[in-house]
Design a protein around this motif. Structure first.
Motif, PDB file in Angstrom:
ATOM      1  N   GLN A 182      49.793 -16.207   9.844  1.00 29.55           N
ATOM      2  CA  GLN A 182      48.403 -16.065   9.413  1.00 29.55           C
ATOM      3  C   GLN A 182      48.254 -15.018   8.307  1.00 29.55           C
ATOM      4  N   VAL A 183      49.178 -14.047   8.268  1.00 26.84           N
ATOM      5  CA  VAL A 183      49.096 -12.953   7.303  1.00 26.84           C
ATOM      6  C   VAL A 183      49.596 -13.438   5.948  1.00 26.84           C
ATOM      7  N   ASN A 184      48.717 -13.364   4.936  1.00 23.80           N
ATOM      8  CA  ASN A 184      49.035 -13.847   3.599  1.00 23.80           C
ATOM      9  C   ASN A 184      48.933 -12.721   2.579  1.00 23.80           C
ATOM     10  N   PHE A 185      49.965 -12.556   1.748  1.00 27.58           N
ATOM     11  CA  PHE A 185      49.921 -11.553   0.690  1.00 27.58           C
ATOM     12  C   PHE A 185      49.112 -12.039  -0.510  1.00 27.58           C
ATOM     13  N   ASP A 186      49.181 -13.333  -0.836  1.00 22.44           N
ATOM     14  CA  ASP A 186      48.504 -13.872  -2.006  1.00 22.44           C
ATOM     15  C   ASP A 186      47.056 -14.235  -1.683  1.00 22.44           C
ATOM     16  N   ASN A 187      46.195 -14.176  -2.691  1.00 22.82           N
ATOM     17  CA  ASN A 187      44.836 -14.686  -2.554  1.00 22.82           C
ATOM     18  C   ASN A 187      44.871 -16.210  -2.441  1.00 22.82           C
ATOM     19  N   ALA A 188      43.800 -16.769  -1.920  1.00 22.42           N
ATOM     20  CA  ALA A 188      43.665 -18.231  -1.846  1.00 22.42           C
ATOM     21  C   ALA A 188      42.250 -18.604  -2.264  1.00 22.42           C
ATOM     22  N   ARG A 189      42.081 -19.845  -2.679  1.00 20.79           N
ATOM     23  CA  ARG A 189      40.749 -20.354  -3.032  1.00 20.79           C
ATOM     24  C   ARG A 189      40.468 -21.592  -2.207  1.00 20.79           C
ATOM     25  N   ARG A 190      39.402 -21.516  -1.413  1.00 25.23           N
ATOM     26  CA  ARG A 190      38.937 -22.688  -0.669  1.00 25.23           C
ATOM     27  C   ARG A 190      37.548 -22.386  -0.113  1.00 25.23           C
ATOM     28  N   SER A 191      36.779 -23.421   0.093  1.00 27.03           N
ATOM     29  CA  SER A 191      35.459 -23.262   0.685  1.00 27.03           C
ATOM     30  C   SER A 191      35.610 -23.092   2.190  1.00 27.03           C
ATOM     31  N   ILE A 192      34.941 -22.093   2.742  1.00 28.61           N
ATOM     32  CA  ILE A 192      35.002 -21.850   4.181  1.00 28.61           C
ATOM     33  C   ILE A 192      33.587 -21.725   4.727  1.00 28.61           C
ATOM     34  N   ASP A 193      33.454 -21.980   6.020  1.00 32.76           N
ATOM     35  CA  ASP A 193      32.150 -21.882   6.685  1.00 32.76           C
ATOM     36  C   ASP A 193      31.983 -20.589   7.472  1.00 32.76           C
ATOM     37  N   TYR A 194      33.099 -20.007   7.951  1.00 34.82           N
ATOM     38  CA  TYR A 194      33.013 -18.801   8.770  1.00 34.82           C
ATOM     39  C   TYR A 194      34.119 -17.823   8.383  1.00 34.82           C
ATOM     40  N   ALA A 195      33.766 -16.540   8.404  1.00 40.33           N
ATOM     41  CA  ALA A 195      34.716 -15.468   8.142  1.00 40.33           C
ATOM     42  C   ALA A 195      34.579 -14.417   9.232  1.00 40.33           C
ATOM     43  N   MET A 196      35.694 -13.773   9.562  1.00 38.45           N
ATOM     44  CA  MET A 196      35.705 -12.713  10.581  1.00 38.45           C
ATOM     45  C   MET A 196      36.183 -11.415   9.942  1.00 38.45           C
ATOM     46  N   ASN A 197      35.646 -10.311  10.435  1.00 37.03           N
ATOM     47  CA  ASN A 197      36.077  -8.985  10.004  1.00 37.03           C
ATOM     48  C   ASN A 197      36.431  -8.157  11.229  1.00 37.03           C
ATOM     49  N   ASN A 198      37.618  -7.552  11.215  1.00 39.93           N
ATOM     50  CA  ASN A 198      38.068  -6.679  12.300  1.00 39.93           C
ATOM     51  C   ASN A 198      37.975  -5.223  11.883  1.00 39.93           C
ATOM     52  N   ALA A 199      37.532  -4.368  12.802  1.00 37.76           N
ATOM     53  CA  ALA A 199      37.532  -2.917  12.582  1.00 37.76           C
ATOM     54  C   ALA A 199      37.896  -2.253  13.898  1.00 37.76           C
ATOM     55  N   PHE A 200      38.989  -1.509  13.890  1.00 40.29           N
ATOM     56  CA  PHE A 200      39.499  -0.890  15.115  1.00 40.29           C
ATOM     57  C   PHE A 200      39.579   0.617  14.927  1.00 40.29           C
ATOM     58  N   GLY A 201      38.998   1.367  15.861  1.00 40.04           N
ATOM     59  CA  GLY A 201      38.943   2.817  15.737  1.00 40.04           C
ATOM     60  C   GLY A 201      39.818   3.531  16.744  1.00 40.04           C
ATOM     61  N   PHE A 202      39.895   4.845  16.585  1.00 40.07           N
ATOM     62  CA  PHE A 202      40.637   5.675  17.529  1.00 40.07           C
ATOM     63  C   PHE A 202      40.097   5.475  18.945  1.00 40.07           C
ATOM     64  N   GLY A 203      40.941   5.734  19.909  1.00 37.92           N
ATOM     65  CA  GLY A 203      40.543   5.592  21.302  1.00 37.92           C
ATOM     66  C   GLY A 203      40.442   4.146  21.750  1.00 37.92           C
ATOM     67  N   GLY A 204      40.974   3.204  20.951  1.00 36.25           N
ATOM     68  CA  GLY A 204      40.897   1.795  21.307  1.00 36.25           C
ATOM     69  C   GLY A 204      39.503   1.233  21.203  1.00 36.25           C
ATOM     70  N   ASN A 205      38.696   1.758  20.269  1.00 36.79           N
ATOM     71  CA  ASN A 205      37.316   1.309  20.111  1.00 36.79           C
ATOM     72  C   ASN A 205      37.284   0.217  19.048  1.00 36.79           C
ATOM     73  N   ASN A 206      37.085  -1.019  19.486  1.00 36.09           N
ATOM     74  CA  ASN A 206      37.300  -2.176  18.619  1.00 36.09           C
ATOM     75  C   ASN A 206      36.014  -2.975  18.414  1.00 36.09           C
ATOM     76  N   CYS A 207      35.890  -3.578  17.213  1.00 29.56           N
ATOM     77  CA  CYS A 207      34.756  -4.446  16.927  1.00 29.56           C
ATOM     78  C   CYS A 207      35.193  -5.567  15.985  1.00 29.56           C
ATOM     79  N   SER A 208      34.783  -6.786  16.296  1.00 31.75           N
ATOM     80  CA  SER A 208      35.015  -7.942  15.436  1.00 31.75           C
ATOM     81  C   SER A 208      33.674  -8.603  15.162  1.00 31.75           C
TER      82      SER A 208
END
Length: 393
Positions: free
Chosen positions: A361-387
């Motif tokens: 799933q991990v890609n170094f290169d950019n890609a171009r395509r139309s998508i309907d949904y995107a996710m963003n992950n942010a993980f903090g100290f103490g195991g405090n996570n949000c997606s």
């Protein structure tokens, strides 16, 4: 959950001010990292520094709030028509019905450092004894004053997940009827506590960070700020995109090290998908937390590989901006919204040697395509996570 309209959005980073600067740099694969040149903070590393903050000044009416963090907040608020959109929401809903929920990790602690360095007989110099600045809630109070919003006002300080969790807190406020709209966002700036604190944890690389590279050896720190305006569907005049779901978890495995099997990360991603009512295969782009530290990247990649199909395009944008700490959630949410709007999916900058421990799933290169949904992950100290899951308008 009922989706919430994102009716305005902006971001300012080392790539420049506003969404167009972010979009162009991501497309051109042009990073914003530079050798550390912060005065008085000599550390061999690379940073994502926002240009012009040293010369910037706040309007006279806000002079008592003077700090690097508030300068960046003011700069970010006045990009992409965001200040005007916020003022319009205040006029439409009423000031008491517009909430402010903002994330930061260090707020204006840089000003506190300066004041301590100039103490006289155990006291701050009178000109630097600005109590409204020397507290963690200063940023939210500043945004509230600058925007004219008078609804519930909250600061989220959960380290690097801070300005992702603001979306979840605001969603609950709106769904509970405590507000009609919410200004969400985050701002963090570079200072001694940030640079030397992360260096003491042996997390800072002497070279530009290389997320998910087999040779990665630490992060590059950056500063950034951004904001979004959230409104309920029935109260929104338009939608740039939709907040479709959010997921939060706290695995509390360790103060600064994630759960070795990525339990908390996976729980957050699963909860966001469940609230959005989506199967993992519906996500077209995932902005991973991807800090370029050896442990964090491996754990996140393991959790992603266990949940998503191999066709997912996932990357980390911290090679462009550096790790913007408490602002990472809002900055990278803006990148996810750009991916939905533009169809350009960022990969990873600076990295060249794929880590075999990380999934396809991990890609170094950019890609171009139309998508309907995107996710963003942010993980903090103490195991405090949000997606977060965003949907195309």
């Amino acid at each position: 959950m009922a989706p919430l309209a994102v009716t305005a959005c902006t971001a300012t980073t080392a790539l420049g001010a506003g969404l167009a600067a972010q979009r162009d740099a991501l497309h051109e694969r042009r990073g914003g990292l530079r050798r550390n040149d912060l005065p008085g903070l000599s550390l061999e590393c690379w940073i994502g520094r926002v240009e012009g903050l040293e010369e910037a000044v706040l309007p006279p009416a806000l002079g008592a709030w003077e700090s690097r963090n508030h300068r960046l907040a003011w700069k970010a608020l006045h990009q992409d028509g965001f200040a005007e959109a916020a003022a319009e929401a205040v006029a439409r809903h009423g000031a008491d019905r517009v909430a402010v929920v903002v994330g930061t990790s260090t707020s204006s602690i840089g000003e506190t450092e300066h004041a301590y360095a100039r103490m006289d007989d155990g006291r701050f110099p009178p000109a630097m004894a600005a109590l409204r600045v020397h507290n963690p809630h200063a940023l939210s109070d500043f945004v509230r004053l600058a925007s004219g919003a008078r609804g519930p006002c909250m600061t989220i300080a959960t380290a690097c997940s801070s300005s992702a969790k603001v979306f979840a807190h605001a969603a609950r406020l709106l769904q509970a009827g405590a507000a009609e709209a919410a200004i969400v966002g985050g701002v963090d700036t570079l200072c001694g506590s940030v640079l030397f604190g992360f260096n003491a944890l042996q997390l800072v690389s002497a070279t530009p960070c290389r997320p998910f590279d087999a040779r990665r050896d630490g992060l590059s720190l950056g500063e950034g700020g951004g904001f979004a305006l959230l409104e309920r569907e029935d109260a929104a005049p338009r939608a740039l995109a939709w907040l479709a779901g959010y997921g939060e978890s706290s695995d509390a495995h360790h103060m600064s090290t994630p759960h070795p099997q990525g339990l908390g990360a996976r729980l957050a991603m699963q909860a966001a998908l469940a609230r959005a009512g989506l199967a993992p295969s519906r996500i077209g782009y995932l902005n991973m937390h991807g800090t370029a530290t050896p442990a964090n990247d491996a754990v996140e990649a393991q959790a992603v590989a266990a949940l998503f199909p191999r066709e997912l395009h996932a990357g980390s944008t911290k090679g462009w901006t550096g790790h913007t700490l408490g602002a990472a959630g809002i900055v990278e949410s803006a990148f996810a919204l750009l991916a939905l709007r533009e169809g350009e999916l960022p990969g990873i900058l600076n990295s060249q040697v794929p880590d075999p421990a990380c999934g396809p799933q991990v890609n170094f290169d950019n890609a171009r395509r139309s998508i309907d949904y995107a996710m963003n992950n942010a993980f903090g100290f103490g195991g405090n996570n949000c997606s977060l899951v965003f949907g195309r308008a």
